[in-house]
Design an enzyme around this catalytic site. Structure first.
Site, short mmCIF file in Angstrom:
data_model
loop_
_atom_site.label_atom_id
_atom_site.label_comp_id
_atom_site.label_asym_id
_atom_site.label_seq_id
_atom_site.Cartn_x
_atom_site.Cartn_y
_atom_site.Cartn_z
N SER A 145 19.13 -13.32 38.25
CA SER A 145 19.67 -12.12 37.63
C SER A 145 20.58 -11.90 39.30
O SER A 145 21.77 -12.32 39.53
CB SER A 145 18.64 -11.50 37.51
OG SER A 145 19.03 -10.33 37.38
N ASP A 295 24.79 -7.84 35.29
CA ASP A 295 24.62 -8.62 36.31
C ASP A 295 24.85 -10.07 35.15
O ASP A 295 25.21 -10.61 35.31
CB ASP A 295 23.39 -8.26 36.20
CG ASP A 295 22.00 -8.41 34.97
OD1 ASP A 295 22.88 -8.67 34.10
OD2 ASP A 295 21.31 -8.70 35.66
N ASP A 297 23.58 -12.25 34.87
CA ASP A 297 22.73 -13.42 33.38
C ASP A 297 23.63 -12.39 32.15
O ASP A 297 23.20 -12.75 31.11
CB ASP A 297 21.30 -13.86 33.83
CG ASP A 297 20.84 -12.91 33.96
OD1 ASP A 297 21.38 -11.95 34.42
OD2 ASP A 297 19.38 -12.86 33.17
N ASP A 299 22.01 -9.64 31.08
CA ASP A 299 21.15 -8.64 30.24
C ASP A 299 21.18 -7.05 30.89
O ASP A 299 20.40 -6.54 30.70
CB ASP A 299 19.64 -9.41 30.35
CG ASP A 299 19.47 -9.99 32.19
OD1 ASP A 299 19.94 -8.95 32.75
OD2 ASP A 299 17.82 -9.88 32.34
#
Length: 570
Positions: A145, A295, A297, A299
């Site tokens: 993350s 961010d 990744d 999400d």
């Protein structure tokens, strides 16, 4: 077993020469790295694992990831005997993520499991979508993350596209811990790998558009600035915005270059205003109406809009989610789609404003533990009986519809840009739209304090802080008496006035405390499950009738939060 004894096990032929040499050097030099790398096993928790990359049991590496994947493979064979098992794998831009992704694929294929492996970086929500779209039995994503560059992580998804929840999570954990390093099958079979890429992006983006767009108003007149902050969304968001007809999109080009070192920011976290500095600077040149960053990744999303002074200001996660939720429900109501069997999803640390929004539009607001996997579980638990509309949590996560079962920046960004476009066409800003919502449901102000305590002693200190707050509950916050204390570890709700203690068993156990005061102040205390910190979430509220009163009300609520912090000695 002592730390040294654990380390010496890594000198066997099970481990490669480079790993053995590193461990031997630490032993020979009495390096402090030995203690931190081996004093415990990197926890494979209910959401997977996250940690610093390196050698050792307390690090993310080929062997700890291999153990996790071998354990998952064992469990999948138990759950789907005699079936062709398929697992989708995605990975973000972090250092080693691509190599870790292929290594996990090798372990699965060595166990006779077919793998759908993305050719390059892809956002986590696209992995969740792909598990459902391709009818996979499970999914894996390699990501940490928004953690610093030295971290990486591993998350497991089940066949509904959501992160694993009980009983599957606990059963997978048992299989992982029962797996010995020498039992890991690393010799994969590439014939069992199906490579996927841009063709899957198009299917995902089209579905995001179907579930997130309502009014085609002013899309060619809203000025958007977007940054992927070196993360995976360079692959999806520009294409999605273009497909949806948003023509005035400026990209922060320096940050559209994927990099696990995140060279232009201290932290690739859109929750922090500093991460969007370059995007805000660009918006001030291009007269941007809305600034968006994701961010690594892809999400989470951070949204900044022009405040009452015309300056670009980052909204907090609760504000963003409230705006998106209110708009969606308003559109559903106007379309006559609300029948009384619909719900939205939230979490225990998220603002209670969502109860007010849900009540206004006649839908239910279900609440779960922190993390989108619990919102995914809500959807699965009532599938076919109740309709999920949208859901969000304060940590900058939101999703529209149930085609993705995790927070999804793509659908959320399309929705946010539509709202910005509609507002501009009506002669107002998204910020003013937020104030209009506050005028209807009451004005909320939130705050967050992270207390970081690293290492073994830090973990012990955090544990003791929770003991102290649990055994000696605060009596008053900012001059308002505490009326109720919810203890999610003990699953009890204490009425401070009467002393009555009720059982709460509708939400699983978790080490979380929530204080409620008589004036509606809410404080949630929760150790992070992925980082060495304890989090304090604050929410205070008041009534507001006029936009002209907004700044004064905001200052008053901020002062109240500061008083609460002082009472908690933060």
């Amino acid at each position: 077993m002592t730390t040294l004894e654990k380390a010496k096990l890594w000198l066997s032929d099970t481990f490669d020469a480079e790993t053995r040499a590193t461990v031997q050097n630490w032993i020979d030099t009495n390096s402090p790295e030995l203690e931190d790398s081996f004093y415990r096993e990197l926890e494979f928790g209910t959401g997977g694992m996250r940690g610093i990359m390196g050698v050792g049991t307390n690090r993310l590496n080929k062997y700890t990831l291999g153990q996790a994947t071998q354990g998952l493979a064992n469990y999948l064979h138990q759950q789907f005997p005699g079936e062709e098992i398929k697992v989708a794998i995605a990975y973000d831009v972090r250092n080693n993520s691509k190599e870790f992704g292929k290594m996990c694929a090798d372990v699965l294929t060595a166990n006779g499991i077919k793998v759908l492996l993305f050719k390059e970086h892809r956002p986590t929500p696209e992995l969740s979508f792909t598990v459902r779209d391709k009818k996979c039995n499970a999914g894996i994503v390699l990501t940490a993350s928004h953690n610093p560059p030295e971290y990486n992580g591993y998350k497991v998804y089940w066949n509904d596209g959501a992160q694993v929840v009980p009983p599957n999570d606990e059963n997978i954990i048992k299989e992982v811990y029962a797996t010995k390093f020498e039992e890991i099958k690393f010799n994969g079979n590439d014939d069992l790998i199906e490579w996927i890429g841009e063709e899957q992006d198009d299917v995902y983006i089209d579905t995001c558009m179907e579930n997130s767009l309502y009014q085609n108003i002013g899309r060619d007149n809203v000025n958007i600035v977007f940054t992927s902050i070196h993360g995976t969304t360079y692959t999806t968001i520009p294409k999605a915005l273009s497909k949806a007809g948003f023509t005035k999109v400026d990209l922060v080009k320096e940050q559209m270059i994927p990099s696990g070192n995140f060279p232009t920011v201290e932290s690739p976290n859109p929750e922090e205003p500093a991460a969007l500095t370059m995007a805000v600077d660009l918006a001030n040149i291009t007269n941007g109406d809305i600034v968006i960053g994701c961010d690594p990744d892809g999400d989470r999303l951070g949204i900044a809009v022009r405040n009452l002074d015309g300056e670009i200001q980052l909204l907090n996660g609760n504000q963003t989610n409230m705006i998106l939720t209110y708009y969606i429900l308003d559109q559903w109501k106007k379309a006559g789609k609300i029948t009384g069997k619909e719900f939205i999803g939230s979490t225990i640390v998220t603002s209670d404003c969502f109860f007010d929004v849900a009540e206004k539009f006649g839908v239910d607001c279900k609440v779960g533990l922190t993390g989108f996997k619990w919102i995914g579980k809500m959807i699965r638990d009532v599938e076919g009986q109740e309709k999920f509309i949208c859901g969000g949590e304060e940590s900058f996560g939101f999703m529209t519809g149930d085609f993705v079962r995790d927070k999804d920046s793509c659908g959320s960004i399309l929705l946010a840009c539509e709202i910005a476009a509609v507002c501009k066409a009506q002669g107002k800003t998204m910020y003013q739209y937020m104030i209009d919502i506050y005028k209807e449901i009451g004005m909320y102000q939130e705050g967050l304090v992270n207390v970081v305590r690293k290492g073994r002693t830090g973990a012990e200190e955090i544990a003791q802080m929770m003991v102290d707050f649990r055994e000696n509950p605060v009596k008053e916050l900012a001059g308002s008496k505490v009326l109720e204390v919810k203890d999610f570890q003990e699953q009890t709700c204490l009425n401070v006035i009467t002393g009555e203690r009720k059982v709460m068993n509708d939400i699983p156990k978790s080490n979380v405390l929530i204080y409620y005061t008589e004036d509606g102040t809410k404080v949630c205390i929760r150790p992070s499950g992925t980082e060495p910190k304890i989090k304090f979430y604050f929410s205070v509220k008041d009534k507001i009738e006029n936009e002209a009163d907004f700044k004064a009300k905001q200052a008053s609520l901020e002062q109240k939060i500061n008083e609460v912090k002082k009472d908690l000695k933060l």
